[in-house]
Design a protein around this motif. Structure first.
Motif, short mmCIF file in Angstrom:
data_model
loop_
_atom_site.label_atom_id
_atom_site.label_comp_id
_atom_site.label_asym_id
_atom_site.label_seq_id
_atom_site.Cartn_x
_atom_site.Cartn_y
_atom_site.Cartn_z
N ALA A 98 -18.11 -48.35 -14.59
CA ALA A 98 -18.72 -47.02 -14.68
C ALA A 98 -20.20 -47.08 -14.33
CB ALA A 98 -18.52 -46.45 -16.09
N LEU A 99 -20.88 -48.11 -14.78
CA LEU A 99 -22.30 -48.26 -14.42
C LEU A 99 -22.45 -48.47 -12.92
CD1 LEU A 99 -23.60 -50.52 -17.35
CD2 LEU A 99 -23.87 -48.04 -17.07
N ALA A 100 -21.54 -49.23 -12.33
CA ALA A 100 -21.58 -49.41 -10.87
C ALA A 100 -21.37 -48.09 -10.15
CB ALA A 100 -20.53 -50.43 -10.44
N GLN A 101 -20.52 -47.24 -10.69
CA GLN A 101 -20.32 -45.92 -10.09
C GLN A 101 -21.59 -45.08 -10.19
OE1 GLN A 101 -16.68 -43.81 -11.11
NE2 GLN A 101 -17.80 -41.88 -11.06
N ALA A 102 -22.29 -45.17 -11.33
CA ALA A 102 -23.55 -44.45 -11.48
C ALA A 102 -24.56 -44.91 -10.44
CB ALA A 102 -24.10 -44.65 -12.89
N HIS A 103 -24.59 -46.21 -10.18
CA HIS A 103 -25.49 -46.74 -9.16
C HIS A 103 -25.13 -46.19 -7.79
CE1 HIS A 103 -27.87 -49.45 -6.76
NE2 HIS A 103 -26.80 -50.02 -6.24
N GLY A 104 -23.84 -46.10 -7.50
CA GLY A 104 -23.42 -45.56 -6.22
C GLY A 104 -23.82 -44.11 -6.03
N ALA A 105 -23.90 -43.36 -7.14
CA ALA A 105 -24.26 -41.95 -7.06
C ALA A 105 -25.76 -41.74 -6.90
CB ALA A 105 -23.77 -41.22 -8.30
N GLU A 134 -9.28 -41.61 -16.23
CA GLU A 134 -9.40 -42.57 -15.14
C GLU A 134 -9.94 -41.90 -13.88
OE1 GLU A 134 -5.77 -44.60 -14.48
OE2 GLU A 134 -5.64 -45.43 -16.51
N GLY A 135 -10.52 -42.72 -13.04
CA GLY A 135 -11.01 -42.22 -11.75
C GLY A 135 -12.52 -42.11 -11.73
N PHE A 136 -13.02 -41.15 -10.96
CA PHE A 136 -14.45 -40.98 -10.84
C PHE A 136 -14.95 -40.06 -11.95
CE2 PHE A 136 -13.27 -42.46 -6.68
CZ PHE A 136 -14.32 -43.30 -6.35
N TYR A 137 -16.13 -40.40 -12.47
CA TYR A 137 -16.67 -39.69 -13.61
C TYR A 137 -17.92 -38.92 -13.20
CZ TYR A 137 -13.75 -43.38 -15.49
OH TYR A 137 -12.70 -44.23 -15.72
N GLU A 138 -18.20 -37.90 -13.96
CA GLU A 138 -19.42 -37.13 -13.70
C GLU A 138 -20.64 -38.02 -13.88
OE1 GLU A 138 -22.06 -33.54 -15.68
OE2 GLU A 138 -20.11 -34.08 -16.53
N VAL A 139 -21.51 -38.03 -12.90
CA VAL A 139 -22.76 -38.79 -12.97
C VAL A 139 -23.91 -37.79 -12.99
CG1 VAL A 139 -24.27 -40.47 -11.87
CG2 VAL A 139 -21.79 -40.80 -11.81
N GLU A 140 -24.70 -37.85 -14.03
CA GLU A 140 -25.86 -36.97 -14.17
C GLU A 140 -27.11 -37.76 -13.79
OE1 GLU A 140 -28.29 -34.58 -17.72
OE2 GLU A 140 -26.51 -35.79 -18.18
N VAL A 141 -27.91 -37.21 -12.91
CA VAL A 141 -29.18 -37.84 -12.54
C VAL A 141 -30.29 -37.15 -13.32
CG1 VAL A 141 -30.79 -38.37 -10.68
CG2 VAL A 141 -28.31 -38.45 -10.26
N VAL A 142 -30.96 -37.91 -14.16
CA VAL A 142 -31.97 -37.37 -15.06
C VAL A 142 -33.36 -37.73 -14.54
CG1 VAL A 142 -32.91 -37.48 -17.41
CG2 VAL A 142 -30.43 -37.53 -17.04
N VAL A 196 -32.82 -41.70 -13.71
CA VAL A 196 -31.82 -42.41 -14.51
C VAL A 196 -30.46 -41.80 -14.17
CG1 VAL A 196 -31.08 -43.06 -16.83
CG2 VAL A 196 -33.51 -42.67 -16.35
N ALA A 197 -29.50 -42.65 -13.83
CA ALA A 197 -28.14 -42.19 -13.50
C ALA A 197 -27.23 -42.46 -14.68
CB ALA A 197 -27.63 -42.90 -12.25
N ILE A 198 -26.59 -41.41 -15.20
CA ILE A 198 -25.82 -41.51 -16.44
C ILE A 198 -24.40 -41.02 -16.21
CG2 ILE A 198 -25.63 -40.70 -18.82
CD1 ILE A 198 -28.70 -40.24 -18.69
#
Length: 322
Positions: A98-105, A134-142, A196-198
């Motif tokens: 999930a953290l890797a996905q946040a980085h990708g966003a 499961e799958g892609f999760y909402e990523v909030e950029v703060v 910050v990507a959350i």
């Protein structure tokens, strides 16, 4: 991405096995797990050594506190990113993914976070499995972490990762000698110059330890990290776009400290904290607190404060403003 997971350890022999299992079970395997034993006396180090996984590395030091242990772990880390996990908490199996996905966003973010859930105090047992879609999760950029934190804390110390190069350039990252807010102090300093990507889903579980209301003593001085935050904002060391929210954050914390002092019957300290929070003086929360200090009988104030603590509505680094 190569995640180094840093785990400070002090007398958590009952729990550390569970925490380490949760890291080693990640679907995105960690690059390494650095456990810094901060002078444990209960066999915690032996519990770590009993795990035969070569990715787990135990570092021993004399007892110097959690900040020193985390700083030592940062020095020892060799990964691209450094994630943190307390020795009595857990990762969901998809945490690092999930953290890797946040980085990708948000590739430019130096700090990544994920939501968390609180679980009851369990004697070393793993928490019951919790579902995460499961799958892609909402990523909030703060862009302004303090402002976001005053709504609701989006991550905790066991659900955050920071770019290793950034941390190593800031060493010592955690203020050694502080006993409150040393983690928030770092998160905000990183976020002052980076988005910050959350991931807004619970990928960590934190253990809720028993807390006696009668044992909770109100503070009579402002914690060190808040003093530094105010000084840095007033001196211009915090970027201009974040200075207002930094002063607002400190002011809201002082209102909370005023309410805690009032609940303990110390009106003088309560009034001092409230006057120091002048930057939020026009808010309903500040004005209501002033009225309580001036007119509320002590026994009513004490009952009110206990109700607030039980209902978890008091603003703190882990909760929202009410």
């Amino acid at each position: 991405m190569k995640f180094s997971v840093v785990m400070p350890l002090y007398n958590k022999a009952r729990y550390v096995h569970s925490a380490l299992r949760s890291v080693l079970a990640q679907t995105l395997p960690p690059h390494e797990v650095i456990v810094v034993d901060d002078g444990s006396t209960d066999g915690s180090a032996a519990a770590v050594e009993s795990i035969p996984d070569p990715r787990v590395r135990l570092v021993r030091q004399r007892n110097a506190g959690v900040s020193a242990a985390r700083n030592r772990g940062i020095d020892e880390a060799t990964g691209d990113w450094i994630a943190f996990l307390d020795a009595d908490d857990w990762y969901h199996p998809e945490m690092l993914a999930a953290l890797a996905q946040a980085h990708g966003a948000c590739r430019e973010a130096d700090m990544l976070g994920a939501g968390f859930r609180k679980v009851p105090h369990l004697l070393g047992a793993d928490p019951d499995p919790w579902p995460v879609t499961e799958g892609f999760y909402e990523v909030e950029v703060v862009e302004d972490l303090r402002q976001r934190w005053m709504r609701l804390s989006p991550f905790c110390s066991s659900s955050v990762a920071i770019r290793a190069a950034r941390l190593k350039s800031m060493q010592p990252c955690f203020a050694e000698g502080d006993h409150h807010g040393e983690d928030l102090d770092l998160w905000f300093r990183v976020a002052d110059t980076s988005p910050v990507a959350i991931v807004n889903a619970p990928f960590a579980a934190t253990r809720v330890l028993p807390d006696s209301l009668s044992a909770r003593q109100p503070r009579d001085t402002l914690p060190g990290f808040l003093k530094r935050m105010r000084e840095q904002a007033l001196s211009g060391r915090i970027p201009a776009r974040h200075r207002k929210s930094a002063l607002w954050f400190v002011g809201q914390q002082e209102v909370t400290l005023a309410r805690e002092a009032l609940g303990a019957g110390d009106r003088r300290t309560a009034l001092r904290f409230l006057l120091d929070a002048r930057c939020v003086a026009f808010t309903r929360r500040w004005q209501l607190t002033l009225l309580m200090i001036l007119f509320m009988p002590s026994r009513v104030a004490d009952s009110w404060q206990r109700w607030r603590l039980r209902s978890a509505e008091v603003f703190s680094p882990e909760g929202p403003v009410q």
